[in-house]
Design a protein around this motif. Structure first.
Motif, PDB file in Angstrom:
ATOM      1  N   THR B  71      -9.710  -2.398  -0.345  1.00  0.00           N
ATOM      2  CA  THR B  71      -8.880  -1.535  -1.202  1.00  0.00           C
ATOM      3  C   THR B  71      -9.544  -1.259  -2.552  1.00  0.00           C
ATOM      4  OG1 THR B  71      -7.702  -3.501  -1.947  1.00  0.00           O
ATOM      5  CG2 THR B  71      -6.691  -2.232  -0.161  1.00  0.00           C
ATOM      6  N   ARG B  72     -10.695  -1.891  -2.798  1.00  0.00           N
ATOM      7  CA  ARG B  72     -11.396  -1.644  -4.073  1.00  0.00           C
ATOM      8  C   ARG B  72     -12.759  -0.997  -3.867  1.00  0.00           C
ATOM      9  NH1 ARG B  72     -11.278  -7.405  -6.879  1.00  0.00           N
ATOM     10  NH2 ARG B  72     -11.298  -8.086  -4.700  1.00  0.00           N
TER      11      ARG B  72
ATOM     12  N   GLU C 256       6.659   2.965  -9.350  1.00  0.00           N
ATOM     13  CA  GLU C 256       5.752   2.067 -10.085  1.00  0.00           C
ATOM     14  C   GLU C 256       4.589   1.607  -9.206  1.00  0.00           C
ATOM     15  OE1 GLU C 256       8.238  -1.071 -11.556  1.00  0.00           O
ATOM     16  OE2 GLU C 256       8.902   0.094 -13.287  1.00  0.00           O
ATOM     17  N   HIS C 257       4.778   1.707  -7.899  1.00  0.00           N
ATOM     18  CA  HIS C 257       3.751   1.182  -6.984  1.00  0.00           C
ATOM     19  C   HIS C 257       2.419   1.915  -7.088  1.00  0.00           C
ATOM     20  CE1 HIS C 257       6.934  -1.155  -5.249  1.00  0.00           C
ATOM     21  NE2 HIS C 257       7.615  -0.070  -4.961  1.00  0.00           N
ATOM     22  N   LEU C 258       2.477   3.237  -7.323  1.00  0.00           N
ATOM     23  CA  LEU C 258       1.223   3.990  -7.273  1.00  0.00           C
ATOM     24  C   LEU C 258       0.231   3.519  -8.327  1.00  0.00           C
ATOM     25  CD1 LEU C 258      -0.348   6.257  -5.837  1.00  0.00           C
ATOM     26  CD2 LEU C 258       0.426   7.797  -7.657  1.00  0.00           C
ATOM     27  N   GLY C 259       0.744   3.198  -9.517  1.00  0.00           N
ATOM     28  CA  GLY C 259      -0.148   2.743 -10.585  1.00  0.00           C
ATOM     29  C   GLY C 259      -0.966   1.530 -10.153  1.00  0.00           C
ATOM     30  N   PHE C 260      -0.338   0.641  -9.416  1.00  0.00           N
ATOM     31  CA  PHE C 260      -1.056  -0.560  -8.974  1.00  0.00           C
ATOM     32  C   PHE C 260      -2.062  -0.243  -7.871  1.00  0.00           C
ATOM     33  CE2 PHE C 260       2.598  -2.345 -11.128  1.00  0.00           C
ATOM     34  CZ  PHE C 260       1.996  -3.344 -11.878  1.00  0.00           C
ATOM     35  N   ILE C 261      -1.677   0.694  -6.998  1.00  0.00           N
ATOM     36  CA  ILE C 261      -2.642   1.118  -5.980  1.00  0.00           C
ATOM     37  C   ILE C 261      -3.890   1.648  -6.674  1.00  0.00           C
ATOM     38  CG2 ILE C 261      -3.127   2.856  -4.202  1.00  0.00           C
ATOM     39  CD1 ILE C 261      -0.275   2.684  -3.292  1.00  0.00           C
ATOM     40  N   LEU C 262      -3.683   2.501  -7.676  1.00  0.00           N
ATOM     41  CA  LEU C 262      -4.834   3.123  -8.340  1.00  0.00           C
ATOM     42  C   LEU C 262      -5.620   2.106  -9.158  1.00  0.00           C
ATOM     43  CD1 LEU C 262      -3.370   6.576  -9.460  1.00  0.00           C
ATOM     44  CD2 LEU C 262      -4.482   5.956  -7.316  1.00  0.00           C
ATOM     45  N   ALA C 263      -4.930   1.173  -9.779  1.00  0.00           N
ATOM     46  CA  ALA C 263      -5.635   0.154 -10.576  1.00  0.00           C
ATOM     47  C   ALA C 263      -6.638  -0.580  -9.688  1.00  0.00           C
ATOM     48  CB  ALA C 263      -4.631  -0.832 -11.169  1.00  0.00           C
ATOM     49  N   GLU C 264      -6.228  -0.828  -8.462  1.00  0.00           N
ATOM     50  CA  GLU C 264      -7.091  -1.515  -7.518  1.00  0.00           C
ATOM     51  C   GLU C 264      -8.173  -0.569  -6.999  1.00  0.00           C
ATOM     52  OE1 GLU C 264      -4.447  -3.599  -4.860  1.00  0.00           O
ATOM     53  OE2 GLU C 264      -6.098  -4.064  -3.509  1.00  0.00           O
TER      54      GLU C 264
END
Lengths: 95, 332, 277
Positions: B71-72, C256-264
């Motif tokens: 995922t990264r 709020e979930h998308l922000g965490f997906i993108l952070a990763e």
């Protein structure tokens, strides 16, 4: 919780049109339809096939290894079943 | 290797063999393949179950350190390649479990033994993957070391194991190369990338050498496995071969192998190198590696969380079979 | 590895002439719409890939990875075309890794956490049923040859996804008491996120008027019927019809979930700008 394991299936794949199905391996699935799906996902990841057969492993009847002699040895004496048994003169041409 | 420290019987001399055992050994010596239902010594069967099982467990636990970065992954293409590779490892686990199953043990039984700690997997997968270059190092060093062992195992005496190894080797040919291709990007990239690449090599070098297991040149257990052709080379031979092939690859990358004693030895036509810290190896095998708890925990969780899914599909298959049965009775 | 190859090949092989790609008057809407197609594939592919190594059984682990791989391939095609249409030098990777959450155009449905296998399979079915109708229409009717071409390529894979997901919904719905309960709970959780698929806005209207994409109302009829039929077979209850629907993903207002997906997902590209990988 049941402790039942998904049954084992043997997978046969026809690699190209016109060829025989060939045994490629086995997998676990709860029934035949899912075994077909799993076979597609597991054994054709690199586009290896055009047709899939699955057979429950327990339904395969195999020749017994100890009978290997009686079953296969007689054929060894029938060398006339092979084309190289017969000498055809070169003058006759390709046959 | 993926199967380290597999317990085997002590080497039996020809005089001590029963007539059956002698005939079996002759077949192995002649290069014949042993097939599932044929007679085999009980020790051969048990050793193979342990070895193939350990190899299979290594494949599925081996999904986790690389899965950690799916995922990264930094580009869509790298993400697809990594996912395909980790998926291949699941497939390889599946092929190997199938090979073990021909010896009269079920996959669920083997998984049970993994989950309860009664069977091991390769020590290498208890090390963490901490930066993206680790995806390169794992492919290059870990798959590279595995291939050293797996290529000769294609000729192993047990038919189903040999066929599984042939399929695995064919599919794995891209794994090591994709790892090296990541290493090249990193080593020839920005200074930070090069730093990550060196860091990855520093951390994975000795664990990769440990993959071959401790020296076994005097081990009677290994001798028996070699006589049965389920182990094809000694651990030291393979480790030496690995070092010889890998050092020039590291040099090409401009990276430093973390071993001050590394030097070309003209006489043996190979590198002299430092042994890994074997006390660390035995700690990792005992369960005290950096990630043992997480790795086994993740496998157990996946299995337990999946129980309702497997049972639910069984329940449907039973119902559908009963419905078919009822329909065919009604039709008669 | 067929998907990335296909994407590369389509960029080098002869592409059909497509006047829409250079049509400045439609550019902002076309770009947005292509991002919606690509972002759905990207985010659902991301969620699906989270299962790798953690599946309930090896065969399913492998099948889920196949689905995720297909979706990553679709992302490359849709976002690749989006970048071309935009004409500002952004390719699929730049769009994936260098946009912030408010620029993402995926449905809220696909960004929800993967949950258990019931949520994963139910979501896949609900989305696939829509995705399949959408791609079938595009492959046959889109006036944009490039869109029709991508749709035709991706449709084959999505047909398999839909078959597989439908089959599993029926089996788990009509399986054990526990699998039935979990599937019903998954449906109740996901249902309020389904309405967004058919909630058209001015972008959808512009695409439909141009003949590039379908009228979403027309798709909904087919989707409703497909879902109802399958639920009957699966012995699952349809949630309350016409209930509340969460919306906003298509316009960039996310959970709020998308922000965490993108952070990763974007970590490396953000931490080391300009590096190549």
């Amino acid at each position: 919780m049941t402790k039942k394991e998904w049954p084992l299936w043997e997978v046969f794949i026809r690699g190209q049109h016109g060829l025989n199905h060939r045994h490629v391996g086995s997998l676990h699935a709860p029934d035949a339809e899912m075994a077909i799906n799993h076979a597609r996902d597991v054994y054709t990841r690199r586009k290896e096939g055009v047709s899939i057969w699955v057979v429950p492993s327990r339904d395969i009847t195999a020749s017994s290894p100890s009978e290997k002699g009686p079953l296969f040895d007689p054929a060894e004496s029938k060398t006339y079943r092979h084309p190289t048994f017969f000498d055809i003169p070169d003058e006759v041409g390709k046959m | 290797m993926y199967a380290q420290l597999v317990k085997s019987d002590a080497l039996k001399s020809r005089e001590d063999m029963s007539p059956e055992e002698r005939a079996f050994q002759d077949r192995v010596d002649n290069g014949e393949k042993i097939e599932p239902k044929e007679w085999m010594p009980e020790g051969y069967r048990k050793t193979l179950i342990r070895q193939i099982g350990q190899h299979a467990h290594s494949e599925i636990v081996g999904q986790l350190p690389e899965g950690n970065w799916i995922t990264r992954a930094p580009t869509l293409e790298r993400k697809a390649i990594l996912l395909a590779k980790v998926q291949d490892e699941a497939g390889h686990g599946l092929y190997l479990y199938s090979a073990a199953e021909t010896l009269g043990v079920s996959r669920d039984e083997l998984l049970e033994k993994l989950h309860s700690g009664n069977m091991k997997y390769s020590s290498i997968f208890n090390y963490p993957t901490l930066n993206w270059a680790d995806m390169g190092a794992v492919g290059w060093l870990v798959d590279g070391a595995a291939i050293m062992n797996q290529v000769p195992l294609q000729r192993t005496s047990y038919g189903p194991y040999s066929r599984a190894m042939i399929r695995i080797c064919k599919e794995e040919s891209f794994h090591q190369r994709q790892g090296y291709s990541i290493m090249m990007k990193m080593a020839f990239g920005t200074p930070e990338q090069k730093e990550m690449a060196q860091d990855a090599l520093n951390r994975f070098w000795y664990p990769a050498l440990m993959m071959f297991g401790p020296s076994d040149k005097d081990s009677v257990h290994s001798a028996q496995s070699m006589a049965w052709k389920i182990k094809m080379n000694t651990n030291d031979e393979l480790r030496q071969k690995f070092v010889n092939e890998t050092v020039p690859q590291a040099e090409y990358l401009g990276l430093t192998v973390p071993d001050e004693n590394l030097a070309w030895n003209e006489d043996k036509q190979g590198y002299d190198f430092s042994e890994p810290d074997w006390s660390e190896f035995f700690e990792v095998i005992k369960g005290n590696g950096p990630c043992n708890r997480e790795r086994l925990g993740a496998r157990v969780k996946a299995w337990e969380d999946g129980a309702w899914f497997r049972d639910g599909l069984n329940a449907y298959a039973d119902k559908a079979a009963a419905r078919r049965q009822a329909a065919s009775v009604a039709a008669e | 590895m067929s998907a990335p190859e296909a994407a590369t090949n389509s960029a080098t092989a002869s592409l059909p002439d497509d006047t829409f790609v250079s049509d400045a008057s439609l550019r902002p809407q076309f770009f947005e719409w292509l991002c919606r197609m690509g972002d759905n594939a990207l985010i659902l592919g991301h969620r699906t890939s989270e299962w790798c190594g953690h599946g309930p059984v090896l065969e399913e682990d492998i099948a889920l990875a196949n689905t995720a791989l297909d979706l990553i391939g679709h992302t490359q095609m849709w976002l690749g075309l989006a970048g071309e249409v935009e004409g500002e030098g952004r390719d699929a990777d730049k769009l994936t890794y260098l946009r912030d959450a408010m620029k993402f155009r995926n449905l809220l449905l696909v960004e929800l956490p993967k949950g258990d296998m019931a949520v994963t399979i139910m979501r896949e079915f609900l989305f696939d049923a829509y995705h399949h109708l959408m791609l079938s229409w595009l492959a046959e009717n889109s006036k944009s040859p490039r869109v029709a071409e991508i749709a035709a390529k991706t449709l084959k894979e999505v047909s398999y996804h839909l078959d597989r997901a439908s089959d599993l919904v029926v089996r788990l719905g009509d399986g054990s008491a526990e699998s039935h309960r979990r599937m019903q709970e998954a449906m109740d959780l996901l249902w309020p996120y389904c309405g967004e698929m058919f909630a058209g806005d001015e972008i959808d209207a512009a695409m439909s008027d141009a003949g590039i994409a379908p009228n979403l109302d027309d798709l909904q009829t087919g989707w409703d019927a497909a879902v109802r039929d399958l639920f009957d077979e699966a012995t699952l209850k349809m949630p309350d019809q016409g209930g509340f629907a969460h919306k906003g993903g298509k316009q960039g207002r996310h959970t709020e979930h998308l922000g965490f997906i993108l952070a990763e997902m974007q970590f490396l590209q953000r931490a080391y700008p300009g590096a190549t990988w």
